[in-house]
Design a protein around this motif. Structure first.
Motif, PDB file in Angstrom:
ATOM      1  N   TYR A  27     -31.086  44.431-106.209  1.00  0.00           N
ATOM      2  CA  TYR A  27     -32.380  44.191-105.587  1.00  0.00           C
ATOM      3  C   TYR A  27     -32.381  42.760-105.082  1.00  0.00           C
ATOM      4  O   TYR A  27     -31.921  41.847-105.776  1.00  0.00           O
ATOM      5  CB  TYR A  27     -33.470  44.396-106.633  1.00  0.00           C
ATOM      6  N   MET A  28     -32.872  42.563-103.883  1.00  0.00           N
ATOM      7  CA  MET A  28     -32.804  41.228-103.307  1.00  0.00           C
ATOM      8  C   MET A  28     -33.985  41.019-102.367  1.00  0.00           C
ATOM      9  O   MET A  28     -34.337  41.907-101.593  1.00  0.00           O
ATOM     10  CB  MET A  28     -31.481  41.096-102.547  1.00  0.00           C
ATOM     11  N   THR A  29     -34.595  39.869-102.439  1.00  0.00           N
ATOM     12  CA  THR A  29     -35.654  39.530-101.486  1.00  0.00           C
ATOM     13  C   THR A  29     -35.396  38.135-100.936  1.00  0.00           C
ATOM     14  O   THR A  29     -34.808  37.284-101.617  1.00  0.00           O
ATOM     15  CB  THR A  29     -37.049  39.552-102.134  1.00  0.00           C
ATOM     16  N   PHE A  30     -35.831  37.939 -99.726  1.00  0.00           N
ATOM     17  CA  PHE A  30     -35.708  36.634 -99.083  1.00  0.00           C
ATOM     18  C   PHE A  30     -37.092  36.135 -98.695  1.00  0.00           C
ATOM     19  O   PHE A  30     -37.958  36.912 -98.285  1.00  0.00           O
ATOM     20  CB  PHE A  30     -34.857  36.736 -97.810  1.00  0.00           C
ATOM     21  N   ASP A  31     -37.248  34.838 -98.785  1.00  0.00           N
ATOM     22  CA  ASP A  31     -38.423  34.138 -98.259  1.00  0.00           C
ATOM     23  C   ASP A  31     -39.735  34.651 -98.818  1.00  0.00           C
ATOM     24  O   ASP A  31     -40.764  34.560 -98.159  1.00  0.00           O
ATOM     25  CB  ASP A  31     -38.432  34.217 -96.718  1.00  0.00           C
ATOM     26  N   GLU A  32     -39.694  35.183 -99.992  1.00  0.00           N
ATOM     27  CA  GLU A  32     -40.930  35.527-100.676  1.00  0.00           C
ATOM     28  C   GLU A  32     -41.239  34.434-101.689  1.00  0.00           C
ATOM     29  O   GLU A  32     -40.320  33.825-102.237  1.00  0.00           O
ATOM     30  CB  GLU A  32     -40.810  36.888-101.368  1.00  0.00           C
TER      31      GLU A  32
ATOM     32  N   PRO B  13     -15.431  48.976-119.526  1.00  0.00           N
ATOM     33  CA  PRO B  13     -16.012  47.916-118.701  1.00  0.00           C
ATOM     34  C   PRO B  13     -17.079  47.155-119.469  1.00  0.00           C
ATOM     35  O   PRO B  13     -17.772  47.703-120.321  1.00  0.00           O
ATOM     36  CB  PRO B  13     -16.602  48.681-117.525  1.00  0.00           C
ATOM     37  N   LEU B  14     -17.156  45.925-119.155  1.00  0.00           N
ATOM     38  CA  LEU B  14     -18.145  45.050-119.770  1.00  0.00           C
ATOM     39  C   LEU B  14     -19.192  44.752-118.701  1.00  0.00           C
ATOM     40  O   LEU B  14     -18.842  44.455-117.570  1.00  0.00           O
ATOM     41  CB  LEU B  14     -17.437  43.768-120.197  1.00  0.00           C
ATOM     42  N   ARG B  15     -20.440  44.821-119.080  1.00  0.00           N
ATOM     43  CA  ARG B  15     -21.471  44.663-118.061  1.00  0.00           C
ATOM     44  C   ARG B  15     -22.540  43.688-118.512  1.00  0.00           C
ATOM     45  O   ARG B  15     -22.823  43.571-119.695  1.00  0.00           O
ATOM     46  CB  ARG B  15     -22.139  46.011-117.773  1.00  0.00           C
ATOM     47  N   HIS B  16     -23.109  43.037-117.554  1.00  0.00           N
ATOM     48  CA  HIS B  16     -24.324  42.276-117.807  1.00  0.00           C
ATOM     49  C   HIS B  16     -25.110  42.185-116.524  1.00  0.00           C
ATOM     50  O   HIS B  16     -24.624  42.528-115.448  1.00  0.00           O
ATOM     51  CB  HIS B  16     -24.013  40.882-118.362  1.00  0.00           C
ATOM     52  N   GLU B  17     -26.315  41.744-116.670  1.00  0.00           N
ATOM     53  CA  GLU B  17     -27.133  41.516-115.486  1.00  0.00           C
ATOM     54  C   GLU B  17     -27.142  40.036-115.171  1.00  0.00           C
ATOM     55  O   GLU B  17     -27.001  39.195-116.053  1.00  0.00           O
ATOM     56  CB  GLU B  17     -28.558  41.999-115.742  1.00  0.00           C
ATOM     57  N   TRP B  18     -27.307  39.776-113.931  1.00  0.00           N
ATOM     58  CA  TRP B  18     -27.330  38.385-113.497  1.00  0.00           C
ATOM     59  C   TRP B  18     -28.452  38.263-112.474  1.00  0.00           C
ATOM     60  O   TRP B  18     -28.365  38.825-111.380  1.00  0.00           O
ATOM     61  CB  TRP B  18     -25.978  38.026-112.872  1.00  0.00           C
ATOM     62  N   ASN B  19     -29.462  37.564-112.848  1.00  0.00           N
ATOM     63  CA  ASN B  19     -30.634  37.440-111.990  1.00  0.00           C
ATOM     64  C   ASN B  19     -30.760  36.006-111.510  1.00  0.00           C
ATOM     65  O   ASN B  19     -30.594  35.064-112.290  1.00  0.00           O
ATOM     66  CB  ASN B  19     -31.893  37.850-112.752  1.00  0.00           C
ATOM     67  N   VAL B  20     -31.063  35.865-110.258  1.00  0.00           N
ATOM     68  CA  VAL B  20     -31.094  34.533-109.647  1.00  0.00           C
ATOM     69  C   VAL B  20     -32.385  34.347-108.862  1.00  0.00           C
ATOM     70  O   VAL B  20     -32.829  35.258-108.155  1.00  0.00           O
ATOM     71  CB  VAL B  20     -29.889  34.352-108.690  1.00  0.00           C
TER      72      VAL B  20
ATOM     73  N   PRO C 296     -26.751  30.067 -97.070  1.00  0.00           N
ATOM     74  CA  PRO C 296     -27.922  29.489 -97.738  1.00  0.00           C
ATOM     75  C   PRO C 296     -28.965  28.948 -96.775  1.00  0.00           C
ATOM     76  O   PRO C 296     -30.128  28.790 -97.155  1.00  0.00           O
ATOM     77  CB  PRO C 296     -27.318  28.354 -98.571  1.00  0.00           C
ATOM     78  N   GLU C 297     -28.560  28.658 -95.563  1.00  0.00           N
ATOM     79  CA  GLU C 297     -29.531  28.129 -94.601  1.00  0.00           C
ATOM     80  C   GLU C 297     -30.391  29.232 -93.998  1.00  0.00           C
ATOM     81  O   GLU C 297     -31.342  28.949 -93.277  1.00  0.00           O
ATOM     82  CB  GLU C 297     -28.791  27.400 -93.473  1.00  0.00           C
ATOM     83  N   SER C 298     -30.050  30.458 -94.284  1.00  0.00           N
ATOM     84  CA  SER C 298     -30.767  31.560 -93.654  1.00  0.00           C
ATOM     85  C   SER C 298     -32.029  31.955 -94.416  1.00  0.00           C
ATOM     86  O   SER C 298     -32.719  32.871 -94.017  1.00  0.00           O
ATOM     87  CB  SER C 298     -29.846  32.775 -93.540  1.00  0.00           C
ATOM     88  N   PHE C 299     -32.293  31.286 -95.512  1.00  0.00           N
ATOM     89  CA  PHE C 299     -33.499  31.630 -96.266  1.00  0.00           C
ATOM     90  C   PHE C 299     -34.079  30.377 -96.899  1.00  0.00           C
ATOM     91  O   PHE C 299     -33.388  29.376 -97.089  1.00  0.00           O
ATOM     92  CB  PHE C 299     -33.184  32.673 -97.348  1.00  0.00           C
ATOM     93  N   ARG C 300     -35.364  30.490 -97.201  1.00  0.00           N
ATOM     94  CA  ARG C 300     -36.031  29.422 -97.946  1.00  0.00           C
ATOM     95  C   ARG C 300     -36.021  29.750 -99.435  1.00  0.00           C
ATOM     96  O   ARG C 300     -35.859  28.874-100.266  1.00  0.00           O
ATOM     97  CB  ARG C 300     -37.465  29.246 -97.446  1.00  0.00           C
ATOM     98  N   THR C 301     -36.218  31.007 -99.728  1.00  0.00           N
ATOM     99  CA  THR C 301     -36.129  31.435-101.128  1.00  0.00           C
ATOM    100  C   THR C 301     -35.307  32.715-101.196  1.00  0.00           C
ATOM    101  O   THR C 301     -35.260  33.500-100.235  1.00  0.00           O
ATOM    102  CB  THR C 301     -37.516  31.725-101.744  1.00  0.00           C
ATOM    103  N   ILE C 302     -34.696  32.902-102.320  1.00  0.00           N
ATOM    104  CA  ILE C 302     -33.978  34.149-102.560  1.00  0.00           C
ATOM    105  C   ILE C 302     -34.201  34.552-104.013  1.00  0.00           C
ATOM    106  O   ILE C 302     -34.233  33.699-104.906  1.00  0.00           O
ATOM    107  CB  ILE C 302     -32.469  34.009-102.251  1.00  0.00           C
TER     108      ILE C 302
END
Lengths: 367, 254
Positions: free
Chosen positions: B228-233, B67-74, B12-18
């Motif tokens: 899909y993932m972005t950091f520090d945006e 299988p049971l599926r869902h999306e999880w967005n953070v 968690p210290e490696s980014f400001r936002t995720i």
């Protein structure tokens, strides 16, 4: 990953878990491997797709011998076709995504506004129930997945894709749409649905769309060079690549079994609580749900031969997760103690399930 | 030499936002079997000491193996702005938002939005006069991180045996494949206390997990995989504001 390969190519993943992409022409915004952009040029080409596909249906060498090609003319005059072995089943589901094209050329899946909803009927008569999550205000609500009850042919799938293609075109700033299909081989039905990720030998695959002379797409192709007509790019079935399209969201959920329990009331050994009678209740589910547990601690009181349970304390906890627990404690007195827990879970079906558990124990107090 | 444990701890210290989109897929039959295996023996009582309950509308015909599926967005704007959404195929959605001391939890299946800020409406005030109700779930960032293992995998650095299996590309990032095995006294990790082995893809640069598969034997019982993932945006304030659909009942818990 895939890069834009020039105009006029519809890139189709051979993997069942990826259905189709349309690469942007040079004059369009850059596209990614997960969707397509629509420019006027691409649109015109799409309009001509119907005719091309009729030819392509005969010429396509995209699939193995057992595959078939279903050319379909979409209601808008556009068409697409897929070929694969086997046929889809009504149990299958489709998920579709529409994403917002950002000024920097990236896509933001989180900003979709209302595009399509309700029942749609394909040219071949199949019905698709399409429900698109909406972002009611501010564009901040990130829902955008479309869960569609899948019509029972590939043709309808193609129609659905074309419909979304057009829908995305009708709203400004929406530059990408993709549809994925999650289907099971007929032999496996009814029953388990195979996992979609690539490499699953039981999953059928959508093979390819042929366009603009790009008639041969080998197993590894995801991108077509219109100049040469050759397909290029890494295999989408590379297991190390993210499987974007396992979001074949399944609207018919299998049974989810949760459990709950109450431990024996006992003397607490926790510092600060020593000398208390404590009882612990818990609820757990295999998938993250809104779960809760309420635990009531009661002590038995008696006068002569008449006994009853007198409530002492209550604990409660809830969580969006797979496990939650709660405690209730009371000052120790010798006798029977009873813990009763009530467990609940809000299931993704919208239903609430629950149960009650209980434990009774005779406790001697140390002082 | 890469210090994997340090990498995981510092994630968690490696980014400001995720911002991340994740896909969750569960083999509920396997998970349930493992879950029930760990339960204490049921005692003969009514009600029993341990019980199971099932989704009353669950589709048995779908089969327990489906299988049971869902999306999880953070979205996490460190240190104190968090949002995560769980979106099921059934349109059900759960939204957890934490913004400083303010916390809210929206659950579409119950049609409720719980908050610890704001004032209840008139109807809610009247209702509270005649009816007591349980407090509900109000998320904290720490609790959400404990449930969403991809963002803060630090527990794996303590009490888990980690075997590096090489590097590979995943989601456009360089990842280290790791097999984690629970040792005796390990930090709680992941969604399932009864799953003792995980196959992981650890982002080599940031230490977050790109893929986390709970293993039972050789089967993936549950998988969380980044799409899909972005950091520090920049993550706008709007992300941390939620306007529930009309008809939602707002409950104020303090």
């Amino acid at each position: 990953m895939q890069t834009p390969s020039g105009s006029g190519c519809i890139n189709v993943f051979r993997d069942a878990s990826r259905v189709h992409d349309v690469a942007a022409p040079p004059d369009a915004t850059q596209t990614t491997d997960r969707g397509f952009t629509l420019s006027q040029r691409a649109r015109n080409q799409f309009v001509s797709l119907a005719a091309l596909l009729l030819v392509a249906g005969a010429l396509s060498a995209c699939s193995d011998d057992s595959s078939r090609l279903d050319p379909v003319t979409a209601p808008t005059g556009r068409a697409a076709a897929f070929s694969r072995g086997g046929s889809l089943d009504a149990r299958d589901t489709v998920s579709c995504e529409i994403a917002k094209l950002m000024p920097d050329g990236s896509y933001r899946d989180k900003a979709a506004k209302f595009l399509v909803s309700g029942d749609l009927t394909s040219p071949t008569g199949e019905r698709a129930n399409v429900a698109l999550h909406d972002s009611p205000k501010k564009g901040a609500d990130p829902t955008r997945v479309v869960a569609c009850q899948l019509p029972n042919t590939v043709a309808a799938m193609a129609w659905l894709a074309a419909t979304f293609h057009e829908a995305s075109d009708s709203v400004s700033n929406f530059g990408k749409a993709s549809a994925t299909v999650d289907y099971a081989p007929a032999a496996a039905l009814p029953g388990a649905r195979p996992r979609l990720p690539s490499g699953d030998s039981t999953a059928h695959s959508l093979d390819c769309i042929t366009l603009d002379g790009c008639s041969d797409c080998p197993e590894t192709a995801i991108s077509c060079d219109p100049g040469t007509g050759e397909w290029e790019g890494p295999a989408p079935s590379d297991p190390d690549q993210p499987q974007f399209s396992i979001s074949g969201t399944d609207a018919s959920l299998g049974p989810i079994v949760c459990s709950g329990g109450t431990d024996y009331p006992h003397l607490s050994g926790t510092p600060g609580f020593f000398g208390n009678v404590n009882v612990h209740g818990w609820t757990q589910c295999p998938v993250p749900l809104n779960i809760s547990v309420t635990v009531d601690l009661a002590r038995q009181r008696c006068i002569l031969f008449f006994c009853w349970w007198s409530g002492v304390n209550e604990g409660f906890n809830s969580r969006l997760g797979t496990y939650t627990d709660a405690n209730a404690a009371g000052a120790c007195k010798k006798g029977y103690w009873r813990g009763t827990s009530t467990h609940t879970a809000f299931f993704p079906s919208g239903q609430i399930g629950g149960s009650q558990t209980r434990q009774t124990q005779f406790i001697f107090c140390p002082f | 030499m890469l210090d994997l444990r340090a990498l995981l701890t510092r994630a968690p210290e490696s980014f400001r936002t995720i911002s991340l989109q994740c896909e969750a897929e569960y083999r509920t039959a396997i998970l349930q079997r493992e879950m029930l295996r760990g339960l204490p023996n049921v005692t003969e009582s009514d009600p029993p000491s341990t019980a199971t309950f099932v989704d009353p509308s669950g589709d048995d015909a779908t089969g327990a193996d489906a299988p049971l599926r869902h999306e999880w967005n953070v979205w996490w704007r460190r240190p104190d702005c968090w949002r995560d959404d769980i979106v099921w195929a059934t349109d059900q959605i759960a939204v957890c938002i934490v913004r400083g001391a303010a916390s809210s939890f929206y659950l579409s299946s119950s049609g409720t939005l719980r908050m610890n800020t704001g004032s209840p409406g008139t109807i809610e005030r009247l209702r509270s006069m005649i009816q007591t109700r349980q407090p509900g779930y109000l998320p904290s960032i720490d609790d959400r991180l404990s449930q969403m293992p991809l963002v803060r995998p630090a527990p794996l650095a303590n009490g888990w045996e980690l075997s590096e299996l090489g590097e590979r590309e995943y989601a456009g990032r360089t990842a280290i494949a790791v097999h984690a095995t629970r040792l005796g006294q390990s930090s709680p990790f992941g969604l399932w206390s009864y799953i003792n082995e995980y196959d992981l893809l650890v982002d080599r640069e940031r230490g977050v997990l790109l893929r986390c598969a709970g293993m039972v034997g050789r089967a993936e019982a549950g998988v969380l995989a980044v799409r899909y993932m972005t950091f520090d945006e920049p993550v706008s304030d709007e992300i941390f504001a939620f306007e529930p659909p009309p008809g939602t009942r707002t409950l104020i818990d303090r």
